[in-house]
Motif scaffolding. Structure first.
Motif, PDB file in Angstrom:
ATOM      1  N   ILE A  52      12.258   5.203 -45.833  1.00 41.93           N
ATOM      2  CA  ILE A  52      11.569   4.107 -45.132  1.00 41.93           C
ATOM      3  C   ILE A  52      12.195   3.219 -43.989  1.00 41.93           C
ATOM      4  CG2 ILE A  52       9.859   2.062 -45.660  1.00 41.93           C
ATOM      5  CD1 ILE A  52       8.430   3.656 -47.298  1.00 41.93           C
ATOM      6  N   VAL A  53      13.375   3.118 -44.483  1.00 46.71           N
ATOM      7  CA  VAL A  53      14.270   2.257 -43.564  1.00 46.71           C
ATOM      8  C   VAL A  53      14.341   3.015 -42.186  1.00 46.71           C
ATOM      9  CG1 VAL A  53      16.378   1.263 -43.031  1.00 46.71           C
ATOM     10  CG2 VAL A  53      15.358   1.260 -45.655  1.00 46.71           C
ATOM     11  N   GLY A  54      14.586   4.409 -42.407  1.00 41.99           N
ATOM     12  CA  GLY A  54      14.534   5.202 -41.272  1.00 41.99           C
ATOM     13  C   GLY A  54      13.453   5.184 -40.491  1.00 41.99           C
ATOM     14  N   LEU A  55      12.297   5.236 -41.163  1.00 41.42           N
ATOM     15  CA  LEU A  55      11.030   5.233 -40.308  1.00 41.42           C
ATOM     16  C   LEU A  55      10.799   3.820 -39.490  1.00 41.42           C
ATOM     17  CD1 LEU A  55       8.452   6.728 -39.802  1.00 41.42           C
ATOM     18  CD2 LEU A  55       7.516   5.788 -41.868  1.00 41.42           C
ATOM     19  N   GLY A  56      11.410   2.731 -40.231  1.00 41.38           N
ATOM     20  CA  GLY A  56      10.795   1.445 -39.994  1.00 41.38           C
ATOM     21  C   GLY A  56      11.837   0.945 -38.896  1.00 41.38           C
ATOM     22  N   MET A  57      13.092   1.112 -38.746  1.00 42.54           N
ATOM     23  CA  MET A  57      14.007   0.876 -37.678  1.00 42.54           C
ATOM     24  C   MET A  57      13.859   1.443 -36.455  1.00 42.54           C
ATOM     25  SD  MET A  57      15.604  -1.781 -39.178  1.00 42.54           S
ATOM     26  CE  MET A  57      16.599  -1.997 -38.112  1.00 42.54           C
ATOM     27  N   PRO A  58      13.698   0.759 -35.437  1.00 48.62           N
ATOM     28  CA  PRO A  58      13.477   1.484 -34.035  1.00 48.62           C
ATOM     29  C   PRO A  58      14.492   2.322 -33.774  1.00 48.62           C
ATOM     30  CG  PRO A  58      13.253  -1.027 -34.070  1.00 48.62           C
ATOM     31  CD  PRO A  58      13.783  -0.673 -35.320  1.00 48.62           C
ATOM     32  N   GLN A  59      14.227   3.387 -33.006  1.00 49.36           N
ATOM     33  CA  GLN A  59      15.126   4.304 -32.706  1.00 49.36           C
ATOM     34  C   GLN A  59      16.248   3.576 -31.860  1.00 49.36           C
ATOM     35  OE1 GLN A  59      12.732   7.665 -31.237  1.00 49.36           O
ATOM     36  NE2 GLN A  59      13.746   8.683 -33.001  1.00 49.36           N
ATOM     37  N   VAL A  60      15.810   2.745 -30.964  1.00 51.78           N
ATOM     38  CA  VAL A  60      16.893   2.139 -29.883  1.00 51.78           C
ATOM     39  C   VAL A  60      17.940   1.322 -30.879  1.00 51.78           C
ATOM     40  CG1 VAL A  60      17.338   0.321 -28.668  1.00 51.78           C
ATOM     41  CG2 VAL A  60      15.132   1.375 -28.219  1.00 51.78           C
ATOM     42  N   TRP A  61      17.512   0.741 -31.999  1.00 52.94           N
ATOM     43  CA  TRP A  61      18.514   0.130 -32.806  1.00 52.94           C
ATOM     44  C   TRP A  61      19.306   1.425 -33.339  1.00 52.94           C
ATOM     45  CZ3 TRP A  61      19.586   0.024 -37.865  1.00 52.94           C
ATOM     46  CH2 TRP A  61      20.359  -1.178 -38.347  1.00 52.94           C
ATOM     47  N   VAL A  62      18.718   2.121 -34.080  1.00 55.94           N
ATOM     48  CA  VAL A  62      19.589   3.223 -34.926  1.00 55.94           C
ATOM     49  C   VAL A  62      20.438   3.807 -33.833  1.00 55.94           C
ATOM     50  CG1 VAL A  62      19.171   5.245 -35.993  1.00 55.94           C
ATOM     51  CG2 VAL A  62      17.663   3.750 -36.480  1.00 55.94           C
ATOM     52  N   ILE A  78      16.988  11.114 -34.100  1.00 59.16           N
ATOM     53  CA  ILE A  78      15.820  11.658 -33.757  1.00 59.16           C
ATOM     54  C   ILE A  78      15.425  11.843 -35.390  1.00 59.16           C
ATOM     55  CG2 ILE A  78      14.278  13.830 -33.361  1.00 59.16           C
ATOM     56  CD1 ILE A  78      15.787  13.603 -30.756  1.00 59.16           C
ATOM     57  N   ALA A  79      16.343  12.471 -36.027  1.00 58.79           N
ATOM     58  CA  ALA A  79      16.095  12.977 -37.544  1.00 58.79           C
ATOM     59  C   ALA A  79      15.865  11.821 -38.332  1.00 58.79           C
ATOM     60  CB  ALA A  79      17.263  13.790 -38.239  1.00 58.79           C
ATOM     61  N   ILE A  80      16.715  10.719 -38.062  1.00 57.25           N
ATOM     62  CA  ILE A  80      16.189   9.717 -39.024  1.00 57.25           C
ATOM     63  C   ILE A  80      14.930   9.250 -39.044  1.00 57.25           C
ATOM     64  CG2 ILE A  80      16.852   7.106 -39.347  1.00 57.25           C
ATOM     65  CD1 ILE A  80      19.759   7.977 -38.761  1.00 57.25           C
ATOM     66  N   LEU A  81      14.297   9.360 -37.744  1.00 52.72           N
ATOM     67  CA  LEU A  81      12.817   8.971 -37.724  1.00 52.72           C
ATOM     68  C   LEU A  81      11.928  10.099 -38.130  1.00 52.72           C
ATOM     69  CD1 LEU A  81      10.521   7.395 -36.519  1.00 52.72           C
ATOM     70  CD2 LEU A  81      10.536   8.769 -34.511  1.00 52.72           C
ATOM     71  N   LEU A  82      12.267  11.400 -38.127  1.00 52.89           N
ATOM     72  CA  LEU A  82      11.536  12.504 -38.305  1.00 52.89           C
ATOM     73  C   LEU A  82      11.523  12.845 -39.808  1.00 52.89           C
ATOM     74  CD1 LEU A  82       9.764  13.637 -36.456  1.00 52.89           C
ATOM     75  CD2 LEU A  82      11.131  15.638 -36.211  1.00 52.89           C
ATOM     76  N   SER A  83      12.480  12.661 -40.480  1.00 51.71           N
ATOM     77  CA  SER A  83      12.864  13.140 -41.870  1.00 51.71           C
ATOM     78  C   SER A  83      11.991  12.484 -42.868  1.00 51.71           C
ATOM     79  CB  SER A  83      14.082  13.338 -42.426  1.00 51.71           C
ATOM     80  OG  SER A  83      14.952  12.329 -41.774  1.00 51.71           O
ATOM     81  N   PRO A  84      11.906  11.031 -42.757  1.00 55.87           N
ATOM     82  CA  PRO A  84      10.951  10.569 -43.761  1.00 55.87           C
ATOM     83  C   PRO A  84       9.577  10.990 -43.506  1.00 55.87           C
ATOM     84  CG  PRO A  84      11.926   8.844 -42.334  1.00 55.87           C
ATOM     85  CD  PRO A  84      12.233  10.001 -41.697  1.00 55.87           C
ATOM     86  N   ILE A  85       8.968  11.290 -42.260  1.00 55.35           N
ATOM     87  CA  ILE A  85       7.534  11.910 -42.338  1.00 55.35           C
ATOM     88  C   ILE A  85       7.752  13.217 -43.063  1.00 55.35           C
ATOM     89  CG2 ILE A  85       5.857  12.487 -40.705  1.00 55.35           C
ATOM     90  CD1 ILE A  85       6.805  10.734 -38.688  1.00 55.35           C
ATOM     91  N   LEU A  86       8.560  14.056 -42.706  1.00 46.94           N
ATOM     92  CA  LEU A  86       8.773  15.303 -43.391  1.00 46.94           C
ATOM     93  C   LEU A  86       8.938  15.268 -44.909  1.00 46.94           C
ATOM     94  CD1 LEU A  86      11.283  17.642 -41.634  1.00 46.94           C
ATOM     95  CD2 LEU A  86       9.054  18.143 -42.245  1.00 46.94           C
ATOM     96  N   ILE A  87       9.585  14.014 -45.311  1.00 47.38           N
ATOM     97  CA  ILE A  87       9.893  14.292 -46.965  1.00 47.38           C
ATOM     98  C   ILE A  87       8.772  13.843 -47.413  1.00 47.38           C
ATOM     99  CG2 ILE A  87      10.854  12.745 -48.695  1.00 47.38           C
ATOM    100  CD1 ILE A  87      13.254  12.429 -46.959  1.00 47.38           C
TER     101      ILE A  87
END
Lengths: 313, 508, 265
Positions: free
Chosen positions: A139-149, A187-196
């Motif tokens: 959820i953290v991966g999904l919530g933190m904006p990609q810019v920040w990550v 990118i994976a940090i954003l995508l994997s939560p959705i996948l999981i």
């Protein structure tokens, strides 16, 4: 109908889709305020100069004429010429293909590499602590904006511990893999939560289903069940979910490219919109659209072929 | 499940292996002799007539002029010209050219090349107006150039030092302008190598450069990196050597880094809050003065420029000849602001819109500060953001009410800015404000056409005071030029006229 | 009606934020837009619980006021696509044939159109702000729900209980509403939860590209943008708003799980 006929039919159906997109992007691009000649000439624009440039670029013609010229070029395999530096749009896109391709690929691979084992872990014992953990952390991966990550990854893994280059793409292939890791991870940090989420849900469904219960009753080991049934369905599910999210993936590349200073098609598109370089915007949009439609088609076909429950009518 | 554990184990093992293999590859700092800039603007063109800040630094490494600005930015020194003499009436200037200069293709520099370049520059629709005084350029012999001016013109040498008067080969060496600018030939220390639009532009050393032993570098590359943080990290990580214009807010962090040097160069540059005098409220001088008094320059300086700038008191920036440091200008004073507003018919309150460039952090912060201050005197200021190219078009079309703008001096003489920014001759309706004060125009003309420094000083002092009193724009902050570079770099210097020369720079 | 504990916790967390946003002036006495140049870039103090930003404004205050905008965006951007997408998905999955072909081609068209081109174009046309992004997300967002629901319907259609319902002569609309919908909607609900977060993130990304909510409005995306410039020294300025998004995402995922558990009997 046979599977082959289905494939043929779907391929044909791609055409009206691409046609629709070409109209949509043409319309939208021309709705954007700002005259390309005005923007291109910048501070040196005078009314006379603007008129001359407009004529040269062909944008003083009626919209319908411009659209047909656009389609005509398309049918001859050309995506047009950039207003900005008179290069062919297709060559500009092809020039950035390595960057874009590796980034897309890297993002997808890393997402699957992260999501698959974690989903299996979570689904193996529903409701257990590890299940809760696997579902909470992404959820953290999904919530933190990609810019920040992205910036944080650079700070930590590029500067503080110089494991990866800060930006850019590199010349040789190993250099490129090295440079593409952090952006792909972003990118994976954003995508994997959705996948999981999706993977876990479908895995649980399988594990609860009748044929797995039957298999267990027959004495087939859990390991074998996982390998044969769960994994196979997980892959089908992954493929579907990724297919749905390909548009998000392509979109998120825009931000990642900017943070990591990668000259991919995403940044090409953004810069071209600012410059009102219509041919590039139209060309890149169609190119992205083509990829998405193709991937979507492939996922549908794989889904139809593999999932025994779906009946092709 | 055994397989689950195995999968996880294999996954983490793979990660560890990958990390061990890839770590040694991290040492990819830029090699010695090749210098890398990172900047937030993309290169656009080699045509001096079309040059803006995005292209002119690069142009200036490839082309040179007859004169060039001195390091302190206060004067000019002979460059491709060796010396000059002026006739008694001041209308004929005779220049002697250096005889040891070659273009990068080996052909020697001659007066014919100079004539061609200057004629083209004068006819140019971009910066041609600064050559307005030039009547004719002749090349009586290969090393002599004679310029006849239409009237006495003190700024001539300064104009000749401007990037727009760069010297190029006669007739572009037989090519068309478009062909030439794709692969230009100049007398500068560097030669064009490759341009990948949207990514980077690279120049390599000019083997036949006329200054012996220079340049010291093999190549210079300008990389286009939009993200401010990424540029900073590239510099800190050794992937870039010079960071061009880091935001002022990053300066402290850069100064703290042990291997980075920060340059805070005095600049002949200004920031303005422009008013569109066509807007009824803004045609009232009291309203403009009120707003000008309400600009909290100290706050803007602190927040946007980290305290590195100075509050502006004049339309001209400090460092320019004839800048009047005693001109009081209009400084932050809310009481005076309220008093001015009370004199107008808007003392009950007023609504105005400020147009800014979206995504421009300096604009956004300044706008927030302005909004808060103006609220205190009863002016409700709304903020409208447009993306930069649209904002420029809107500003030029004068469809805005207030907007933020600025100026960087390219020549040491104030004439360029004053003509462009104040008079009808400049062709911009006084920098898109619709201001037109006959007395000011006359004074600018007087300063332009006199050679007597006392006359010029008097004229320009008057102009500065008058435009400050008229508050045709509010002058906000004079910022410095900010650069940060790796401590392996020596000899890098940016003069107040925003020009740097890479032939003096060493790496390693 | 028995709801799971997860649902209660999720609703509680989200509800707390919603209430805080609505009653912001009661919770914090600072004005979110009033600068205080003497107190810029402070760390947490007794007065400023989460410190101050570059203009001296209280960070905690701006986070709470920002919630108003971001929660509104998240909700508005998902409600319409959800309704449109689920309805069309049910329809096309059930009917199949020509209806299916047409709608799926429409889906393919919308899904393939790059979101950012559309969003940026709309921002240029309408100006930066909430309106453009909601329109963009709605135009593009319904597609995912349609696809998910359709896929589930195709599978569920072949199940015995549906066959049975058909055999008993129940009208399609009733079958869809009472039997099909509860069984195919769970994946959409799960997706909607992450979709809300993705919508909030979309406006953050647009802010990064210079096209977000205009200054000086307090909004998490623009706060992150302003904070980016201080990431080496006052890293919390860019991080805290992101954590708010995570908080929203977390509570939404709990709500999603709770709703799904309820629907699955």
């Amino acid at each position: 109908m046979s599977y082959l006929t289905y494939v043929g039919k779907r391929l044909l159906q791609m055409l009206p889709v691409l046609f629709g997109i070409s109209i949509a992007v043409f319309a939208i691009v021309h709705l954007i305020p700002g005259d390309p000649a005005d923007v291109l000439l910048g501070q040196n624009a005078t009314d006379a100069r603007v008129k001359i440039l407009n004529k040269k670029l062909g944008i003083d013609r009626p919209l319908l004429v411009q659209y047909f010229a656009f389609v005509w070029d398309l049918l001859h395999g050309s995506l047009g010429t950039s207003f900005y530096n008179r290069e062919s749009v297709s060559s500009l896109i092809l020039g950035r293909l390595p960057e874009t391709g590796m980034l897309l690929f890297g993002g997808v691979i890393l997402s699957i590499l992260i999501a698959l084992p974690l989903s299996i872990l979570a689904a193996s014992k529903r409701g257990a602590f590890r299940d809760q953990l696997v579902r909470a952390i992404p959820i953290v991966g999904l919530g933190m904006p990609q810019v920040w990550v992205g910036v944080m990854l650079i700070l930590l893994l590029g500067l503080r511990f110089p494991l990866f280059p800060v930006s850019g793409f590199g010349e040789t292939f190993p250099e490129r893999i090295h440079s593409i890791f952090l952006p792909s991870l972003t990118i994976a940090i954003l995508l994997s939560p959705i996948l999981i989420r999706s993977l876990r849900a479908s895995m649980l469904e399988i594990l609860d289903s009748d044929y797995v219960l039957t298999a267990r009753a027959k004495g087939i080991s859990t390991a074998r069940i996982t390998r044969v049934h769960v994994l196979r369905n997980a892959i089908i599910a992954s493929v579907t979910v990724l297919g749905i999210n390909i548009a998000y993936l392509v979109g998120s590349m825009v931000v990642v490219e900017r943070v990591f200073a990668i000259s991919g098609t995403g940044s090409l598109m953004i810069d071209s919109i600012s410059r009102r370089d219509y041919p590039i915007v139209q060309g890149v949009t169609l190119y992205f659209a083509f990829i998405v439609v193709l991937v979507s088609l492939i996922t549908d076909l794989i889904h139809a072929a593999l999932d025994p429950r779906v009946v092709v009518k | 499940m055994v397989s689950r554990k195995k999968t996880l184990g294999a996954f983490f093992a793979a990660l560890t292996v990958a990390a061990t293999v890839l770590v040694p590859l991290s040492a990819n700092a830029s090699p010695t002799g090749d210098l890398i800039f990172v900047r937030s603007q993309d290169f656009a063109t080699f045509d001096p007539d079309l040059a803006q800040n995005d292209s002119l630094f690069i142009q200036q490494q490839v082309f040179e002029g007859l004169y060039r600005g001195t390091k302190d930015g206060k004067g000019v020194e002979p460059w491709l010209a060796k010396s000059h003499t002026t006739s008694k009436d001041g209308l004929t200037w005779t220049f002697k050219l250096r005889t040891d200069v070659k273009f990068s293709n080996g052909s020697p520099l001659t007066a014919a090349d100079v004539k061609f370049s200057l004629d083209r520059a004068t006819a140019g629709t971009g910066w041609g107006f600064i050559n307005e005084a030039i009547g004719s350029v002749e090349a009586p012999s290969t090393d002599t150039v004679v310029i006849k001016t239409k009237f006495q013109w003190a700024p001539l040498l300064a104009d000749l030092a401007c990037f727009s008067n760069s010297i190029m080969p006669k007739d572009f060496g037989g090519k068309t302008a478009a062909e030439f600018f794709k692969d230009p030939i100049g007398t500068g220390a560097f030669v064009f190598d490759k341009w990948t639009p949207g990514t980077e532009i690279k120049l390599v050393a000019n083997k036949s450069y006329w200054q012996p032993g220079k340049p010291y570098l093999n190549s210079v590359t300008w990389k286009y990196v939009i993200d401010d943080n990424t540029r900073e990290f590239m510099l800190k990580g050794g992937q870039a050597d010079i960071n061009e214009e880091p935001p002022a807010t990053n300066i402290k962090s850069l100064q703290a880094a042990p291997n980075i040097k920060v340059g805070i160069f005095p600049a002949a540059a200004s920031n303005y809050l422009a008013f569109n005098h066509k807007v009824p409220a803004l045609s009232d001088v009291n309203v403009r003065r009120a707003i000008s008094y309400a600009v909290d320059r100290a706050a803007i300086n602190k927040v946007v420029y980290s305290g590195l700038g100075t509050a502006s008191n004049s339309f001209l920036p400090p460092g320019v000849n004839y800048y009047d440091k005693n001109s009081p200008g209009v400084q932050f004073d809310l009481k005076k602001a309220a008093a001015e507003l009370a004199k107008s018919k808007y003392k009950k309150g007023l609504k105005l819109e400020l147009l800014i460039r979206g995504g421009n952090k300096a604009h956004e912060a300044t706008a927030s500060i302005l909004q808060a201050s103006l609220k205190k005197i009863g002016i409700t200021m709304t903020i409208k953001a447009q993306e930069p190219s649209v904002q420029r078009v809107t500003q030029k079309a004068m469809e805005y009410q207030m907007t933020l703008t600025g100026w960087t001096m390219d020549i040491v003489d104030p004439d360029q800015l004053l003509t462009f920014g104040l008079t009808p001759q400049g062709g911009t309706s006084a920098y898109f404000t619709n201001y037109n004060n006959e007395k000011v125009n006359a004074a600018v003309k007087k300063g332009q056409t006199s050679v007597d420094p006392k006359v010029r000083a008097a004229a320009y002092t008057f102009v500065q005071k008058q435009v400050a009193d008229d508050a045709f724009m509010a002058f906000t902050i004079n910022p410095p030029y900010l650069y940060a570079w790796s401590n392996k770099i020596t000899g890098f210097f940016v003069n107040p006229l925003y020009s740097y020369k890479m032939e003096d720079v060493k790496k390693g | 009606m028995k709801f799971s504990k997860t649902l209660y916790v999720g609703v509680g967390l989200l509800g707390a934020l919603v209430l805080a946003a609505i009653f912001a002036p009661l919770i914090t006495s600072f004005d979110p837009n009033e600068p205080d140049y003497a107190n810029t870039l402070l760390g947490p103090t007794a007065q400023h619980w989460l410190g101050t930003d570059p203009l001296g404004r209280d960070v905690f205050t701006r986070l709470i006021y920002g919630a108003r905008i971001d929660l509104a965006i998240g909700l508005l951007a998902v409600v319409l696509p959800f309704i449109i997408g689920v309805s069309l998905g049910l329809l096309t999955g059930w009917r199949g044939g020509k209806t299916d072909s047409i709608i799926m081609r429409l889906v393919d068209t919308f899904i393939a159109f790059p979101f950012y081109v559309l969003a940026i174009a709309l921002v240029f046309i309408f100006g930066p702000g909430i309106k453009s992004i909601i329109i963009a997300i709605t135009l593009v967002g319904w597609v995912a729900y349609c696809r998910i629901v359709r896929a589930n319907v195709l599978v569920a259609k072949e199940q015995d209980y549906i066959h049975a319902a058909r055999l008993t002569g129940l009208p399609s609309s009733r079958i869809l509403r009472r039997h099909m919908l509860p069984n195919v909607i769970s994946q959409s609900i799960v997706f909607a939860m992450s979709d809300i977060v993705l919508s909030i993130l979309a406006i953050v990304s647009l802010g990064y590209l210079g096209l977000g909510v205009p200054v000086p409005t307090a909004e998490w995306g623009s706060m992150i943008q302003e904070g980016q410039g201080y990431i080496s020294q006052q890293w919390w300025l860019a991080t805290l708003p992101g954590l708010m998004v995570v908080y929203v995402g977390f509570s939404l995922s709990l709500i999603g799980d709770g709703l799904v558990a309820r629907l699955e009997r």
